[in-house]
Write a protein that holds these residues in place. Structure first.
Motif, mmCIF file in Angstrom:
data_model
loop_
_atom_site.group_PDB
_atom_site.id
_atom_site.type_symbol
_atom_site.label_atom_id
_atom_site.label_comp_id
_atom_site.label_asym_id
_atom_site.label_seq_id
_atom_site.Cartn_x
_atom_site.Cartn_y
_atom_site.Cartn_z
ATOM 1 N N GLU A 42 -0.740 10.357 4.336
ATOM 2 C CA GLU A 42 -2.171 10.207 4.076
ATOM 3 C C GLU A 42 -2.924 11.527 4.191
ATOM 4 O OE1 GLU A 42 -3.473 7.537 2.914
ATOM 5 O OE2 GLU A 42 -1.639 6.351 3.093
ATOM 6 N N SER A 43 -2.709 12.250 5.304
ATOM 7 C CA SER A 43 -3.500 13.462 5.554
ATOM 8 C C SER A 43 -2.896 14.713 4.944
ATOM 9 C CB SER A 43 -3.653 13.670 7.066
ATOM 10 O OG SER A 43 -2.404 14.022 7.659
ATOM 11 N N ARG B 278 1.074 4.126 -2.803
ATOM 12 C CA ARG B 278 0.794 5.516 -2.429
ATOM 13 C C ARG B 278 1.872 6.467 -2.955
ATOM 14 N NH1 ARG B 278 -0.188 9.851 -2.038
ATOM 15 N NH2 ARG B 278 -1.164 11.113 -0.413
ATOM 16 N N ARG C 218 0.835 -1.210 0.000
ATOM 17 C CA ARG C 218 0.000 0.000 0.000
ATOM 18 C C ARG C 218 0.868 1.257 0.000
ATOM 19 N NH1 ARG C 218 -3.164 -3.372 3.402
ATOM 20 N NH2 ARG C 218 -2.232 -2.507 5.299
#
Length: 360
Positions: A339-340, A55, A51
């Motif tokens: 991610e954020s 990403r 993952r």
């Protein structure tokens, strides 16, 4: 090799009576699934890893260019006359330990095979516990130093009694010293710990600081190099006041000589890492101007960067600690959560864990 192989497929409990499992039973449980096909922790970790690779679009990423070169002597791979089989394991383990020290210093480093010729654009050349170089390479290192590079070499006597000591010409001229070594004689290190005390500031190391290295090696390699300066400057001494580290300014650059086989001693010491050679490498990087795009204040977490085709950069923090650590990376840009996208200062890394951040 710069990639990975996911290994192994599954456990083989039901093949206990067949070769090779009947005589190598530990081979039965290397699988990423158990014998019934159920996922094991390694498979879950591989899924998480996949993952992350997706990403960051890993296929379009490459390692950030390194300013430091770890020189691989041609004697590792070529059978020159008067070289010995014992030379090769010493070269390999010293290089391995040098690489570990570079990673602990968060210093991106490229392996440079002497047999291919040295890279022309390195700011720092590292030759850990090196006793054998070809004449061509020795002259090239001198030229690179004069043109502005920093060349570091730590002395090593070798692990066999034949042709002890440096096996390349004019060490004196390269490092600005006069050898006090009798030909073929090893000067034994009598202390169990080498204390290298700095007599002046040296990169990130301040005058008065002491680095300590466990002493190891056999009767031939547990040896130091007695020298007196002949143009070089002593920047650190051992516990007996003898030169332990010298720097020789030449042209626009310099050479640096350690009179002890630091990396070899570490390589011959069980459970030694992290040992203090990484602090010396960090100091060398600062002096040489070798880039370290991201650093952390513990050798238990290695930091490095990847750059994507579109210019985006990613920081990888890899822990070798068996406990959770919180680090505050020092980077040449702003760190953001993958991610954020939120800014990040303090980073919690799980035991033996990995964190990946975006570097703006």
């Amino acid at each position: 090799a710069t990639g990975w192989i996911a290994w192994n497929n599954t456990d083989y409990d039901d093949l206990w009576d067949r070769s090779p499992y009947d005589h190598h039973p530990f081979e039965m449980h290397f699988g990423i699934t158990d014998h019934a096909g159920r996922p094991k922790e390694p498979l879950r970790e591989l899924a998480a890893f996949a993952r992350v690779l997706e990403r960051v679009d890993f296929a379009r990423c490459r390692r950030t260019d390194a300013d430091a070169a770890l020189v691989v002597p041609a004697f590792l791979e070529r059978g020159y006359p008067y070289s010995r089989p014992a030379d090769r394991p010493l070269i390999f383990t010293s290089l391995h330990q040098g690489y570990v020290a570079a990673r602990a210093a968060d210093l991106p480093v490229a392996l440079a095979r002497e047999a291919d010729g040295l890279p022309a654009d390195a700011a720092l050349y590292l030759l850990p516990s090196t006793r054998q170089l070809t004449t061509r390479t020795r002259r090239e290192l001198e030229r690179r130093a004069r043109e502005g590079a920093t060349v570091y070499l730590s002395f090593c006597s070798g692990e066999h009694p034949t042709t002890r000591g440096p096996w390349f010409h004019d060490l004196d001229g390269l490092f600005g010293v006069e050898l006090q070594l009798s030909y073929g004689v090893a000067e034994p290190i009598e202390d169990d710990v080498l204390e290298m005390t700095f007599t002046e500031d040296f990169g990130s190391l301040a005058a008065g600081e002491t680095l300590r290295f466990p002493v190891a090696g056999n009767e031939d390699s547990r040896a130091y190099l007695p020298v007196v300066p002949a143009g070089a400057r002593v920047v650190a001494t051992d516990a007996h006041g003898r030169p332990a580290l010298l720097t020789y300014e030449t042209g626009r650059g310099r050479t640096v000589l350690a009179t002890y086989p630091l990396e070899h001693m570490a390589a011959r010491t069980s459970r030694v890492n992290p040992e203090e050679t990484h602090r010396l490498y960090a100091a060398l990087a600062r002096i040489a101007g070798a880039a370290r795009p991201v650093t952390v204040d513990t050798p238990y977490v290695a930091a490095d960067t990847l750059v994507r085709e579109d210019g985006k950069r990613f920081v990888w923090l890899v822990s070798q600690a068996d406990e959770e650590l919180t680090v505050r990376p020092d980077a040449d840009g702003e760190l953001r959560d993958l991610e954020s996208g939120e800014p990040v200062r303090d980073v919690v890394v799980a035991p033996y864990g990995v964190r990946v951040l975006e570097l703006g």
